[in-house]
Design a protein around this motif. Structure first.
Motif, PDB file in Angstrom:
ATOM      1  N   TRP A 153       0.845  -1.198   0.000  1.00 53.84           N
ATOM      2  CA  TRP A 153       0.000   0.000   0.000  1.00 53.84           C
ATOM      3  C   TRP A 153       0.876   1.241   0.000  1.00 53.84           C
ATOM      4  CZ3 TRP A 153      -5.528   0.127   0.837  1.00 53.84           C
ATOM      5  CH2 TRP A 153      -6.056   1.413   0.972  1.00 53.84           C
ATOM      6  N   VAL A 154       0.612   2.158  -0.928  1.00 51.13           N
ATOM      7  CA  VAL A 154       1.327   3.429  -0.981  1.00 51.13           C
ATOM      8  C   VAL A 154       0.297   4.547  -1.067  1.00 51.13           C
ATOM      9  CG1 VAL A 154       2.939   4.882  -2.273  1.00 51.13           C
ATOM     10  CG2 VAL A 154       3.323   2.404  -2.142  1.00 51.13           C
ATOM     11  N   SER A 155       0.378   5.479  -0.119  1.00 44.25           N
ATOM     12  CA  SER A 155      -0.488   6.662  -0.150  1.00 44.25           C
ATOM     13  C   SER A 155       0.289   7.828  -0.725  1.00 44.25           C
ATOM     14  CB  SER A 155      -0.963   7.011   1.271  1.00 44.25           C
ATOM     15  OG  SER A 155      -1.771   5.980   1.789  1.00 44.25           O
ATOM     16  N   ALA A 156      -0.263   8.428  -1.761  1.00 44.84           N
ATOM     17  CA  ALA A 156       0.426   9.532  -2.426  1.00 44.84           C
ATOM     18  C   ALA A 156       0.213  10.835  -1.672  1.00 44.84           C
ATOM     19  CB  ALA A 156      -0.076   9.673  -3.856  1.00 44.84           C
ATOM     20  N   ASP A 157       1.216  11.701  -1.740  1.00 44.39           N
ATOM     21  CA  ASP A 157       1.141  13.055  -1.208  1.00 44.39           C
ATOM     22  C   ASP A 157       1.261  14.043  -2.360  1.00 44.39           C
ATOM     23  OD1 ASP A 157       0.847  12.570   1.497  1.00 44.39           O
ATOM     24  OD2 ASP A 157       2.997  12.517   1.885  1.00 44.39           O
ATOM     25  N   ALA A 158       0.745  15.242  -2.147  1.00 45.77           N
ATOM     26  CA  ALA A 158       0.947  16.303  -3.134  1.00 45.77           C
ATOM     27  C   ALA A 158       2.443  16.544  -3.296  1.00 45.77           C
ATOM     28  CB  ALA A 158       0.247  17.579  -2.679  1.00 45.77           C
ATOM     29  N   GLY A 159       2.895  16.627  -4.527  1.00 43.92           N
ATOM     30  CA  GLY A 159       4.305  16.884  -4.786  1.00 43.92           C
ATOM     31  C   GLY A 159       5.155  15.637  -4.914  1.00 43.92           C
ATOM     32  N   ASP A 160       4.583  14.451  -4.696  1.00 46.06           N
ATOM     33  CA  ASP A 160       5.366  13.232  -4.878  1.00 46.06           C
ATOM     34  C   ASP A 160       5.806  13.114  -6.337  1.00 46.06           C
ATOM     35  OD1 ASP A 160       5.111  12.499  -2.270  1.00 46.06           O
ATOM     36  OD2 ASP A 160       3.766  10.806  -2.605  1.00 46.06           O
ATOM     37  N   ASP A 161       7.066  12.746  -6.529  1.00 47.23           N
ATOM     38  CA  ASP A 161       7.556  12.495  -7.881  1.00 47.23           C
ATOM     39  C   ASP A 161       7.902  11.020  -8.005  1.00 47.23           C
ATOM     40  OD1 ASP A 161       9.869  12.280  -6.414  1.00 47.23           O
ATOM     41  OD2 ASP A 161      10.781  14.107  -7.196  1.00 47.23           O
ATOM     42  N   LEU A 162       8.471  10.634  -9.136  1.00 44.14           N
ATOM     43  CA  LEU A 162       8.703   9.212  -9.377  1.00 44.14           C
ATOM     44  C   LEU A 162       9.696   8.609  -8.393  1.00 44.14           C
ATOM     45  CD1 LEU A 162       8.103   6.733 -11.068  1.00 44.14           C
ATOM     46  CD2 LEU A 162       9.924   7.423 -12.630  1.00 44.14           C
ATOM     47  N   PRO A 163      10.859   9.230  -8.125  1.00 41.40           N
ATOM     48  CA  PRO A 163      11.771   8.603  -7.158  1.00 41.40           C
ATOM     49  C   PRO A 163      11.117   8.378  -5.791  1.00 41.40           C
ATOM     50  CG  PRO A 163      12.917  10.319  -8.375  1.00 41.40           C
ATOM     51  CD  PRO A 163      11.464  10.430  -8.737  1.00 41.40           C
ATOM     52  N   ARG A 164      10.325   9.327  -5.341  1.00 38.21           N
ATOM     53  CA  ARG A 164       9.680   9.187  -4.031  1.00 38.21           C
ATOM     54  C   ARG A 164       8.631   8.069  -4.062  1.00 38.21           C
ATOM     55  NH1 ARG A 164       8.846  12.320   0.741  1.00 38.21           N
ATOM     56  NH2 ARG A 164       6.669  12.599   1.364  1.00 38.21           N
ATOM     57  N   LEU A 165       7.845   8.005  -5.125  1.00 41.57           N
ATOM     58  CA  LEU A 165       6.851   6.942  -5.229  1.00 41.57           C
ATOM     59  C   LEU A 165       7.535   5.576  -5.272  1.00 41.57           C
ATOM     60  CD1 LEU A 165       3.800   6.185  -5.757  1.00 41.57           C
ATOM     61  CD2 LEU A 165       4.442   6.070  -8.163  1.00 41.57           C
ATOM     62  N   LEU A 166       8.610   5.463  -6.032  1.00 47.40           N
ATOM     63  CA  LEU A 166       9.301   4.185  -6.145  1.00 47.40           C
ATOM     64  C   LEU A 166       9.968   3.797  -4.827  1.00 47.40           C
ATOM     65  CD1 LEU A 166      10.911   4.417  -9.691  1.00 47.40           C
ATOM     66  CD2 LEU A 166       8.680   3.519  -9.017  1.00 47.40           C
ATOM     67  N   GLU A 167      10.505   4.770  -4.118  1.00 49.03           N
ATOM     68  CA  GLU A 167      11.099   4.485  -2.813  1.00 49.03           C
ATOM     69  C   GLU A 167      10.037   3.920  -1.874  1.00 49.03           C
ATOM     70  OE1 GLU A 167      13.654   6.747   0.729  1.00 49.03           O
ATOM     71  OE2 GLU A 167      12.586   7.925  -0.786  1.00 49.03           O
ATOM     72  N   CYS A 168       8.846   4.527  -1.890  1.00 47.92           N
ATOM     73  CA  CYS A 168       7.744   4.035  -1.063  1.00 47.92           C
ATOM     74  C   CYS A 168       7.328   2.629  -1.495  1.00 47.92           C
ATOM     75  CB  CYS A 168       6.550   4.979  -1.151  1.00 47.92           C
ATOM     76  SG  CYS A 168       6.803   6.605  -0.421  1.00 47.92           S
ATOM     77  N   LEU A 169       7.244   2.404  -2.800  1.00 43.49           N
ATOM     78  CA  LEU A 169       6.811   1.110  -3.309  1.00 43.49           C
ATOM     79  C   LEU A 169       7.793   0.010  -2.902  1.00 43.49           C
ATOM     80  CD1 LEU A 169       4.963  -0.654  -4.990  1.00 43.49           C
ATOM     81  CD2 LEU A 169       6.175   0.109  -7.041  1.00 43.49           C
ATOM     82  N   VAL A 170       9.081   0.291  -3.028  1.00 47.32           N
ATOM     83  CA  VAL A 170      10.092  -0.698  -2.643  1.00 47.32           C
ATOM     84  C   VAL A 170       9.950  -1.044  -1.162  1.00 47.32           C
ATOM     85  CG1 VAL A 170      12.567  -0.990  -2.247  1.00 47.32           C
ATOM     86  CG2 VAL A 170      11.752  -0.143  -4.454  1.00 47.32           C
ATOM     87  N   ALA A 171       9.756  -0.020  -0.328  1.00 48.02           N
ATOM     88  CA  ALA A 171       9.608  -0.264   1.105  1.00 48.02           C
ATOM     89  C   ALA A 171       8.327  -1.037   1.411  1.00 48.02           C
ATOM     90  CB  ALA A 171       9.616   1.067   1.861  1.00 48.02           C
ATOM     91  N   ALA A 172       7.252  -0.739   0.687  1.00 44.59           N
ATOM     92  CA  ALA A 172       5.983  -1.438   0.910  1.00 44.59           C
ATOM     93  C   ALA A 172       6.089  -2.912   0.542  1.00 44.59           C
ATOM     94  CB  ALA A 172       4.874  -0.771   0.105  1.00 44.59           C
ATOM     95  N   LEU A 173       6.948  -3.241  -0.422  1.00 42.69           N
ATOM     96  CA  LEU A 173       7.130  -4.632  -0.851  1.00 42.69           C
ATOM     97  C   LEU A 173       8.163  -5.378  -0.016  1.00 42.69           C
ATOM     98  CD1 LEU A 173       7.110  -4.002  -4.697  1.00 42.69           C
ATOM     99  CD2 LEU A 173       5.410  -5.349  -3.455  1.00 42.69           C
TER     100      LEU A 173
END
Length: 863
Positions: A67-87
């Motif tokens: 599960w990844v919750s997006a924030d305003a201003g999130d870019d691709l590196p931040r989303l991918l960092e969250c995704l890796v941690a969620a997995l």
């Protein structure tokens, strides 16, 4: 981790509130377990997150959830960092460090590589099925994020589902997946509460059944409106977001008891509510009690599955609270935002809070503190986006903003912008009487000038730098050491770099060790070898087992040191092999990969392997590592020409000599254009049998002894010149360039003799008695004794182990076969999670398998 942990924690289901809706729940559950893409798209308040949370109440065993919750201003590196941690809990068998893959995802090629390796890791995961949820996707407007999601959906295997929760449709290829029957969509109409569902909700809430029709008419089946209407009496429609917000403010917020109302107004500035953070913002020691009461009352909050009790206000409720706070207590808002920022560990969220509070100087300082880590992680888009959030008029007076921009420009190779930003920061620091800021601006100006022209460097006054922190001393020390080398002040360069290392060793910050790297430029400078090895040792200690290119840079530098300073071909090969292992794990970062290829080129040339030298040269020329512009191409041509001469490859030498000839002087390293061309032309003449012309060209090169040392070809050029004079019948003159050879070798040029292999036989056959000093003659004989003819060089044999696994890798494989997770393996061997992931990747690579289960089966069958 540079983001708030709550971003990867799903909402905690609450059976009392999240009543079952079979009409919606059943098809959604079926889609999540079988479909490629699930889209839940509806405006605010339609119960999207609650819908997903209901699915978690009886989530099937063996089904993974990230599960990844997006924030305003999130870019691709931040989303991918969250995704890796969620997995992370599912021990995906990454074949490259996921952190390194994230770092490279800012470019199209890196994004494609991340996507490919993620897909492979997902396919090899030991899970029956997996669901990746991106919640609040509407908050992200970054095109690269949407490109990544499109590519991810395109390649997802049947065991994984991507679920997107958003207020509006993202710009993805939805029509394609819809036509293929691989998209399930839930929209406002499907989420609307029916009469039967409302009847069940009324019964569960203990509300009179006769309210049903009025409630349906008033809310139009809108989930948020239903929740509010059940809490309060009143008339009017609640079927829109505006009506809901207005009614919420007047009929809920204003009816709360004063203490609770005040508490909610104050904590509305927080993204999530914990007892500690709420107490810090409100100053109330009993914050935990208020949070318990809010949850008990069901005040439009959801609980997160976090390590400590954490609540999240519904967006509409939070907006209404903030609106009322602004109306009633606007003077309190800045202070509340500052207190919220003080307890926020996520730098992007902290910057946003400080900017809202009007504390632009504080926000710029957080940006400056976060920028080195972001750049180290490859998140350059994050830095660019955050810099742009500052008002153009305000940021001109913020030295921290200019220093952050300076670091970004350095990372991008934009040295004019770096110089401009550093100059502004220096000026602002002086005006503010902030010596540290002024010193940093001065230091970065010195670095920028080194790359721009090197003119005016000493006039900056960096020689008398005064600063408490090590950073200004490190960056200026490196800049001045480079300048000293350019000016032939080698003793001064060594003295200065030794002082730089002393400052550097006060820091454990990886980014500063990057900045303190003198680079392979200084390896061959007389007396510099021990200092380079000192930097290597420190960089390896600071980098530890983190997936940083710092470690790879240190290893490749060690290889250069062993080859050029020590003349240790086997040691250089071992360092190169370790470097390649590191680079594979780090997703082959272009810059260090290029240095490793140049090292390989030099090793093969030093070993006399002509064919391997040609292969390495072609790899260097054909890869993306040669860089752009005259200087990058000139540097590559210089290395290849020297190595081609060392193995007698006339065709390769002529090709690169033409490049050197065509490069304008300003495209070469300062002072080296003519001398490098003379050396190459001398080798071309030698290979066509014209010893006289070769001797003349090499003699011109010896006329500039300082720059000859800078080329790293001082010793071999002297030996080639001596050979040319022997061939033309001038033995007495042949001894002249060899005078002082022992001193040169002692000062760190032993490895350079390896590049004179083509003339070793001729020099060995000469009688140097009476021509050379005994010490020089002994040094020459000892050096030549190590050189055989040019040809195929023997390679060291590797130790025989099962499948080539190390003893540690065998131990890890045994634990994999026992079914241990990465956490258990780390605990068993006292290793970090990074190290365990890397061992697993090595095991899979060496066994040529793709999953942990396959590796376990290999172990049971073969060990």
């Amino acid at each position: 981790m540079s983001f708030a942990r709550t971003k990867i924690q799903p909402p905690q289901p609450r059976g009392r509130v999240l009543l079952a809706r079979p009409r919606v729940d059943a098809p959604l559950r079926a889609a999540l377990l079988a479909q490629r893409l699930v889209l839940v798209s509806a405006p605010a308040g339609w119960g999207k997150s609650a819908l997903l949370a209901r699915q978690l109440q009886d989530w099937p065993a063996g089904v993974a959830l990230a599960w990844v919750s997006a924030d305003a201003g999130d870019d691709l590196p931040r989303l991918l960092e969250c995704l890796v941690a969620a997995l992370e809990p599912y021990d995906l068998p990454w074949r490259s460090a996921p952190e390194a893959l994230v770092a490279g995802a800012g470019e199209a090629a890196g994004r494609a590589r991340f996507t490919g390796e993620l897909i492979n890791a997902l396919e090899a995961a030991e899970v029956a099925h997996g669901v990746i949820v991106i919640d609040d996707l509407h908050r992200i407007d970054e095109p690269d994020v949407h490109r990544f999601l499109d590519a991810l959906v395109e390649r997802l295997g049947p065991r994984w589902t991507l679920a997107l929760v958003t207020r509006h449709d993202p710009p993805l290829a939805l029509a394609r997946w819809r036509a293929a029957g691989e998209l399930t969509e839930l929209r406002a109409e499907g989420l609307r509460w029916t009469r039967d569902e409302l009847a069940g909700w009324l019964a569960a809430a203990g509300a009179p059944a006769q309210r049903l029709d009025a409630l349906l008419a008033r809310t139009e089946g809108w989930a948020a409106g239903v929740q509010l209407a059940l809490r309060v009496e009143g008339g009017g429609s609640l079927g829109s977001e505006r009506a809901f917000t207005d009614f919420l403010a007047s009929e809920v917020i204003d009816t709360l008891e004063p203490g609770l109302r005040e508490f909610l107004l104050q904590v509305s500035v927080l993204p999530e509510l914990t007892a500690a953070r709420a107490a810090a913002v409100t100053g109330r020691a009993d914050a935990a009690r208020w949070l318990e009461r809010i949850e008990q009352m069901g005040l439009f909050v959801s609980a997160l599955d976090a390590a400590e009790p954490t609540l999240k206000l519904h967006d509409l409720f939070r907006a209404a609270l903030e609106q009322r706070l602004l109306q009633e207590q606007p003077q309190q808002l800045p202070a509340l935002l500052r207190r919220a920022a003080a307890g926020e560990g996520d730098p992007l969220r902290r910057i946003a809070l400080l900017l809202r509070a009007g504390d632009t100087a504080g926000a710029a300082q957080v940006l400056l503190e976060a920028t080195p880590a972001w750049i180290t992680a490859g998140a350059l888009p994050t830095v660019r986006t955050t810099l742009a959030q500052f008002d153009a008029a305000t940021r001109e007076h913020l030295p921290a903003w200019h220093l952050a921009r300076c670091l970004l420009a350095w990372a991008q190779g934009d040295f004019p912008t770096m110089d401009e930003s550093a100059r502004t920061a220096q000026s602002l620091g002086r005006a503010l009487a902030d010596a540290e800021v002024e010193a940093m601006g001065l230091g970065y100006r010195a670095i920028a000038l080194n790359f721009l022209s090197r003119r005016g460097l000493r006039e900056l006054g960096v020689e008398n730098l005064r600063a408490r922190s090590p950073a200004p001393h490190v960056v200026t020390g490196v800049a001045l050491a480079w300048a000293d080398i350019d000016e032939g002040r080698f003793d001064e360069a060594c003295r200065r770099y030794a002082g730089t290392l002393t400052h550097l060793e006060r820091s454990r910050e990886p980014h500063l060790w990057y900045q303190g790297n003198l680079g392979t430029v200084g390896v061959h400078i007389p007396g510099m070898g021990p200092l380079i090895e000192r930097w290597v040792q420190g960089a390896l200690q600071v980098g530890g087992d983190q997936p940083l290119t710092l470690r790879a840079m240190a290893l490749v530098t060690r290889g250069w040191h062993r080859l050029l300073v020590g003349g240790d071909i086997d040691g250089a090969r071992a360092a190169l092999a370790t470097t390649h292992e590191e680079l594979r794990w780090l997703a082959e970062p272009t810059g260090v990969n290029a240095l490793a290829t140049v090292l390989e080129l030099q090793i093969e040339a030093a070993a006399g392997d002509a064919e391997a030298t040609r292969r390495a040269a072609r790899q260097l020329l054909d890869g993306p590592s040669t860089g752009q512009g005259h200087r990058a191409r000139w540097i590559v041509a210089n290395f290849i020409a020297g190595c081609a001469a060392a193995v007698g490859d006339a065709a390769l030498l002529a090709e690169q000599a033409a490049v050197l000839q065509a490069t304008p002087p300003e495209g070469a390293l300062p002072g080296l254009h003519g001398i490098v061309l003379d050396i190459a032309q001398g080798h071309l003449a030698w290979l066509r049998g014209d010893a006289e012309a070769a001797a003349a060209a090499w003699q011109r090169a010896l006329a500039d002894p300082v720059n000859l040392v800078r080329t790293r070809l001082d010793a071999p050029t002297r030996l080639f010149l001596a050979a040319a004079r022997l061939r033309t019948g001038r033995p007495a003159e042949a001894a002249e360039p060899l005078a002082g050879l022992q001193t040169r070798l002692q000062q760190g040029a032993a490895g350079a003799l390896l590049f004179a292999r083509p003339v070793a036989g001729l020099l060995r056959a000469a009688d140097w008695h009476g021509l050379l000093e005994p010490a020089d003659r002994a040094a020459l004989e000892q050096g030549l004794a190590r050189l055989g003819p040019v040809g195929e060089a023997p390679r060291p044999a590797s130790a025989a182990t099962p499948a080539g696994l190390s003893s540690r890798e065998l131990e890890v494989l045994e634990r994999l076969a026992a079914g241990d997770s990465n956490k258990l393996i780390a605990r068993a061997f006292d290793l970090s999670p990074h190290t365990v992931k890397r061992h697993v990747a090595n095991v899979l690579d060496k066994l040529a398998v793709s999953s942990r289960g396959q590796a376990a089966a290999w172990y049971r069958a073969n060990v």
